[in-house]
Design an enzyme around this catalytic site. Structure first.
Site, PDB file in Angstrom:
ATOM      1  N   HIS A  73      -6.074   4.338   1.712  1.00  0.00           N
ATOM      2  CA  HIS A  73      -6.684   4.437   0.154  1.00  0.00           C
ATOM      3  C   HIS A  73      -8.404   4.316   0.764  1.00  0.00           C
ATOM      4  O   HIS A  73      -8.850   5.477  -0.482  1.00  0.00           O
ATOM      5  CB  HIS A  73      -5.840   3.105  -0.698  1.00  0.00           C
ATOM      6  CG  HIS A  73      -4.797   3.308  -0.806  1.00  0.00           C
ATOM      7  ND1 HIS A  73      -4.499   4.931  -1.586  1.00  0.00           N
ATOM      8  CD2 HIS A  73      -4.061   2.636  -0.610  1.00  0.00           C
ATOM      9  CE1 HIS A  73      -2.848   3.921  -1.808  1.00  0.00           C
ATOM     10  NE2 HIS A  73      -2.535   3.204  -1.063  1.00  0.00           N
ATOM     11  N   HIS A  92      -2.371   1.846   6.097  1.00  0.00           N
ATOM     12  CA  HIS A  92      -2.522   1.763   4.500  1.00  0.00           C
ATOM     13  C   HIS A  92      -3.564   2.023   3.566  1.00  0.00           C
ATOM     14  O   HIS A  92      -3.718   2.572   3.184  1.00  0.00           O
ATOM     15  CB  HIS A  92      -0.591   1.908   4.181  1.00  0.00           C
ATOM     16  CG  HIS A  92      -0.794   1.987   2.639  1.00  0.00           C
ATOM     17  ND1 HIS A  92       0.096   3.308   2.898  1.00  0.00           N
ATOM     18  CD2 HIS A  92      -0.453   1.718   1.543  1.00  0.00           C
ATOM     19  CE1 HIS A  92       0.540   4.018   1.900  1.00  0.00           C
ATOM     20  NE2 HIS A  92      -0.208   2.628   0.532  1.00  0.00           N
ATOM     21  N   GLU A  93      -3.802   0.088   3.588  1.00  0.00           N
ATOM     22  CA  GLU A  93      -4.402   0.483   2.678  1.00  0.00           C
ATOM     23  C   GLU A  93      -5.543   1.215   3.341  1.00  0.00           C
ATOM     24  O   GLU A  93      -6.594   1.392   1.976  1.00  0.00           O
ATOM     25  CB  GLU A  93      -4.506  -1.144   2.875  1.00  0.00           C
ATOM     26  CG  GLU A  93      -3.539  -1.836   2.636  1.00  0.00           C
ATOM     27  CD  GLU A  93      -3.325  -1.279   0.534  1.00  0.00           C
ATOM     28  OE1 GLU A  93      -3.541  -0.986   0.016  1.00  0.00           O
ATOM     29  OE2 GLU A  93      -1.794  -1.412   0.935  1.00  0.00           O
TER      30      GLU A  93
END
Length: 226
Positions: free
Chosen positions: A100, A96-97
Protein backbone atom coordinates in the site's frame (compact mmCIF):
# COMPACT_ATOMS: atom_id res chain seq x y z
CA UNK A 1 -40.64 -15.91 5.72
CA UNK A 2 -38.22 -18.76 4.98
CA UNK A 3 -36.68 -16.80 2.11
CA UNK A 4 -36.12 -13.76 4.30
CA UNK A 5 -34.51 -15.88 7.01
CA UNK A 6 -32.25 -17.55 4.43
CA UNK A 7 -31.24 -14.14 3.07
CA UNK A 8 -30.23 -12.75 6.45
CA UNK A 9 -28.40 -15.95 7.32
CA UNK A 10 -26.53 -15.67 4.03
CA UNK A 11 -25.35 -12.09 4.52
CA UNK A 12 -24.35 -12.91 8.10
CA UNK A 13 -22.57 -16.19 7.41
CA UNK A 14 -20.60 -15.25 4.27
CA UNK A 15 -18.45 -12.60 6.03
CA UNK A 16 -18.14 -14.89 9.06
CA UNK A 17 -16.90 -17.72 6.83
CA UNK A 18 -14.35 -15.39 5.22
CA UNK A 19 -13.12 -14.22 8.62
CA UNK A 20 -12.74 -17.81 9.77
CA UNK A 21 -10.71 -18.62 6.65
CA UNK A 22 -8.27 -15.77 7.20
CA UNK A 23 -7.89 -16.53 10.91
CA UNK A 24 -7.31 -20.20 10.16
CA UNK A 25 -4.65 -19.44 7.52
CA UNK A 26 -3.00 -16.86 9.74
CA UNK A 27 -2.90 -19.11 12.80
CA UNK A 28 -1.46 -21.96 10.72
CA UNK A 29 1.30 -20.00 9.03
CA UNK A 30 2.09 -17.74 11.96
CA UNK A 31 3.53 -20.93 13.49
CA UNK A 32 5.75 -21.58 10.47
CA UNK A 33 9.06 -19.74 10.76
CA UNK A 34 10.50 -18.21 7.61
CA UNK A 35 13.85 -19.67 6.58
CA UNK A 36 15.63 -16.31 6.60
CA UNK A 37 14.51 -15.44 10.14
CA UNK A 38 13.39 -11.88 9.37
CA UNK A 39 10.80 -10.31 11.65
CA UNK A 40 7.80 -8.62 10.07
CA UNK A 41 9.30 -5.25 10.98
CA UNK A 42 12.55 -6.16 9.22
CA UNK A 43 10.65 -7.37 6.16
CA UNK A 44 8.71 -4.11 5.96
CA UNK A 45 11.82 -1.99 6.47
CA UNK A 46 13.79 -3.83 3.82
CA UNK A 47 11.07 -3.53 1.17
CA UNK A 48 10.48 0.13 2.01
CA UNK A 49 14.17 0.96 1.70
CA UNK A 50 14.49 -0.99 -1.56
CA UNK A 51 11.72 1.20 -2.98
CA UNK A 52 13.16 4.49 -1.74
CA UNK A 53 10.56 4.89 1.00
CA UNK A 54 13.06 5.74 3.72
CA UNK A 55 10.69 8.28 5.27
CA UNK A 56 7.93 5.71 5.90
CA UNK A 57 8.10 4.44 9.48
CA UNK A 58 7.25 0.92 10.65
CA UNK A 59 5.35 0.96 13.94
CA UNK A 60 3.97 -1.66 16.28
CA UNK A 61 0.22 -1.60 16.93
CA UNK A 62 -2.05 -3.46 19.32
CA UNK A 63 -4.60 -6.09 18.39
CA UNK A 64 -4.63 -9.22 16.27
CA UNK A 65 -4.52 -8.61 12.50
CA UNK A 66 -4.72 -4.86 13.07
CA UNK A 67 -2.00 -4.32 10.46
CA UNK A 68 -2.52 -1.36 8.12
CA UNK A 69 -0.87 1.46 6.21
CA UNK A 70 -1.74 5.04 7.12
CA UNK A 71 -1.32 7.29 4.05
CA UNK A 72 -1.77 10.45 6.11
CA UNK A 73 1.15 9.82 8.49
CA UNK A 74 3.08 7.65 5.99
CA UNK A 75 3.41 4.82 8.50
CA UNK A 76 3.12 1.04 8.28
CA UNK A 77 1.47 -0.41 11.39
CA UNK A 78 2.08 -4.07 12.25
CA UNK A 79 0.38 -6.01 15.02
CA UNK A 80 2.75 -7.20 17.75
CA UNK A 81 2.91 -10.82 16.55
CA UNK A 82 3.81 -9.76 13.04
CA UNK A 83 6.12 -6.94 14.12
CA UNK A 84 8.29 -9.15 16.32
CA UNK A 85 7.57 -12.60 14.84
CA UNK A 86 9.61 -14.50 12.26
CA UNK A 87 6.74 -16.31 10.54
CA UNK A 88 5.67 -16.73 6.94
CA UNK A 89 2.33 -15.12 7.80
CA UNK A 90 4.02 -12.11 9.38
CA UNK A 91 6.31 -11.63 6.39
CA UNK A 92 3.38 -11.85 3.95
CA UNK A 93 1.23 -9.37 5.87
CA UNK A 94 4.10 -6.93 6.40
CA UNK A 95 4.87 -7.02 2.68
CA UNK A 96 1.19 -6.49 1.87
CA UNK A 97 1.01 -3.33 3.98
CA UNK A 98 4.18 -2.03 2.37
CA UNK A 99 2.47 -2.74 -0.95
CA UNK A 100 0.00 0.00 0.00
CA UNK A 101 2.89 2.36 0.73
CA UNK A 102 4.30 1.67 -2.72
CA UNK A 103 0.85 2.31 -4.22
CA UNK A 104 0.79 5.63 -2.38
CA UNK A 105 4.21 6.57 -3.73
CA UNK A 106 3.17 5.75 -7.28
CA UNK A 107 -0.23 7.47 -6.98
CA UNK A 108 -2.04 4.24 -7.75
CA UNK A 109 -5.38 5.37 -9.18
CA UNK A 110 -7.69 3.06 -7.23
CA UNK A 111 -5.97 3.96 -3.96
CA UNK A 112 -6.52 7.66 -4.70
CA UNK A 113 -10.18 7.02 -5.51
CA UNK A 114 -10.65 5.03 -2.31
CA UNK A 115 -9.13 7.78 -0.18
CA UNK A 116 -11.30 10.38 -1.92
CA UNK A 117 -14.59 8.58 -1.22
CA UNK A 118 -13.83 7.59 2.40
CA UNK A 119 -15.63 10.67 3.87
CA UNK A 120 -18.73 10.05 1.74
CA UNK A 121 -18.69 6.34 2.52
CA UNK A 122 -18.43 7.07 6.25
CA UNK A 123 -21.40 9.44 6.09
CA UNK A 124 -23.33 6.87 4.11
CA UNK A 125 -22.67 4.08 6.60
CA UNK A 126 -23.75 6.29 9.50
CA UNK A 127 -26.92 7.81 8.05
CA UNK A 128 -28.16 5.54 5.25
CA UNK A 129 -30.07 3.15 7.50
CA UNK A 130 -31.72 6.04 9.37
CA UNK A 131 -33.11 7.40 6.10
CA UNK A 132 -34.08 3.92 4.92
CA UNK A 133 -36.01 3.20 8.11
CA UNK A 134 -37.74 6.59 7.98
CA UNK A 135 -38.65 5.92 4.37
CA UNK A 136 -40.08 2.48 5.23
CA UNK A 137 -42.16 3.60 8.21
CA UNK A 138 -43.45 6.79 6.57
CA UNK A 139 -43.74 5.27 3.07
CA UNK A 140 -41.78 8.24 1.70
CA UNK A 141 -40.08 6.75 -1.34
CA UNK A 142 -37.92 9.88 -1.80
CA UNK A 143 -36.44 9.46 1.68
CA UNK A 144 -35.83 5.77 0.97
CA UNK A 145 -34.12 6.64 -2.32
CA UNK A 146 -31.82 9.09 -0.53
CA UNK A 147 -30.86 6.27 1.83
CA UNK A 148 -30.08 4.04 -1.15
CA UNK A 149 -27.88 6.75 -2.66
CA UNK A 150 -25.92 7.06 0.58
CA UNK A 151 -25.69 3.28 0.79
CA UNK A 152 -24.30 3.23 -2.76
CA UNK A 153 -21.27 5.23 -1.65
CA UNK A 154 -20.35 2.41 0.71
CA UNK A 155 -20.81 -0.16 -2.03
CA UNK A 156 -18.57 1.81 -4.38
CA UNK A 157 -15.98 1.96 -1.59
CA UNK A 158 -16.12 -1.82 -1.21
CA UNK A 159 -15.73 -2.34 -4.95
CA UNK A 160 -12.79 0.07 -5.25
CA UNK A 161 -11.15 -1.65 -2.28
CA UNK A 162 -10.90 -4.94 -4.21
CA UNK A 163 -8.30 -3.86 -6.81
CA UNK A 164 -6.43 -1.94 -4.11
CA UNK A 165 -6.06 -5.03 -1.93
CA UNK A 166 -5.35 -7.48 -4.75
CA UNK A 167 -2.76 -5.15 -6.22
CA UNK A 168 -1.07 -4.71 -2.83
CA UNK A 169 -0.86 -8.49 -2.44
CA UNK A 170 0.57 -8.86 -5.94
CA UNK A 171 3.20 -6.22 -5.17
CA UNK A 172 3.94 -7.96 -1.87
CA UNK A 173 4.63 -11.31 -3.52
CA UNK A 174 6.82 -9.69 -6.17
CA UNK A 175 8.87 -7.96 -3.48
CA UNK A 176 9.37 -10.88 -1.09
CA UNK A 177 10.36 -13.20 -3.94
CA UNK A 178 12.65 -10.80 -5.83
CA UNK A 179 14.42 -9.69 -2.63
CA UNK A 180 14.84 -13.27 -1.41
CA UNK A 181 12.82 -12.58 1.73
CA UNK A 182 11.06 -15.92 1.29
CA UNK A 183 12.28 -19.00 -0.52
CA UNK A 184 10.51 -20.66 -3.43
CA UNK A 185 9.00 -23.36 -1.25
CA UNK A 186 7.55 -20.68 1.06
CA UNK A 187 5.90 -18.71 -1.71
CA UNK A 188 2.82 -20.95 -1.78
CA UNK A 189 2.33 -20.57 1.96
CA UNK A 190 2.58 -16.78 1.80
CA UNK A 191 0.05 -16.73 -1.04
CA UNK A 192 -2.40 -18.76 1.06
CA UNK A 193 -2.30 -16.13 3.79
CA UNK A 194 -2.83 -13.25 1.36
CA UNK A 195 -5.56 -15.07 -0.59
CA UNK A 196 -7.45 -15.82 2.61
CA UNK A 197 -7.22 -12.16 3.62
CA UNK A 198 -8.50 -11.12 0.18
CA UNK A 199 -11.59 -13.29 0.70
CA UNK A 200 -12.77 -10.97 3.47
CA UNK A 201 -12.88 -8.05 1.03
CA UNK A 202 -14.61 -10.12 -1.63
CA UNK A 203 -17.21 -11.28 0.89
CA UNK A 204 -17.81 -7.74 2.13
CA UNK A 205 -18.26 -6.46 -1.41
CA UNK A 206 -20.62 -9.31 -2.33
CA UNK A 207 -22.81 -8.74 0.73
CA UNK A 208 -22.89 -4.98 0.09
CA UNK A 209 -23.99 -5.49 -3.53
CA UNK A 210 -26.68 -8.02 -2.61
CA UNK A 211 -28.07 -5.74 0.09
CA UNK A 212 -28.10 -2.77 -2.28
CA UNK A 213 -29.99 -4.77 -4.89
CA UNK A 214 -32.54 -5.83 -2.26
CA UNK A 215 -33.10 -2.20 -1.28
CA UNK A 216 -33.54 -1.19 -4.92
CA UNK A 217 -36.20 -3.88 -5.29
CA UNK A 218 -37.99 -2.53 -2.20
CA UNK A 219 -37.84 0.98 -3.65
CA UNK A 220 -39.28 -0.27 -6.93
CA UNK A 221 -42.18 -1.80 -5.02
CA UNK A 222 -42.75 1.46 -3.15
CA UNK A 223 -42.89 3.31 -6.46
CA UNK A 224 -45.52 0.92 -7.79
CA UNK A 225 -47.64 1.48 -4.70
CA UNK A 226 -47.51 5.29 -5.02
Amino acid sequence: MGGILFYFLLIALVPLWAQMRVKSAYQKYSKVASSNGYTGAEVARRILDQNGLYHVKVLETRGMLSDHYNPMSKTVHLSSNNYHGHSIAGAAIAAHEVGHAIQDKENYSFLKIRHAIIPVANIGSNFAWILLLIGIFTQLSGMFLLGIILMSAGVIFQLVTLPVEFNASSRAMDQVVSLGIIRNNEERQAKKVLNAAALTYVAAAAVAIIELLRLILIYTGMQRND
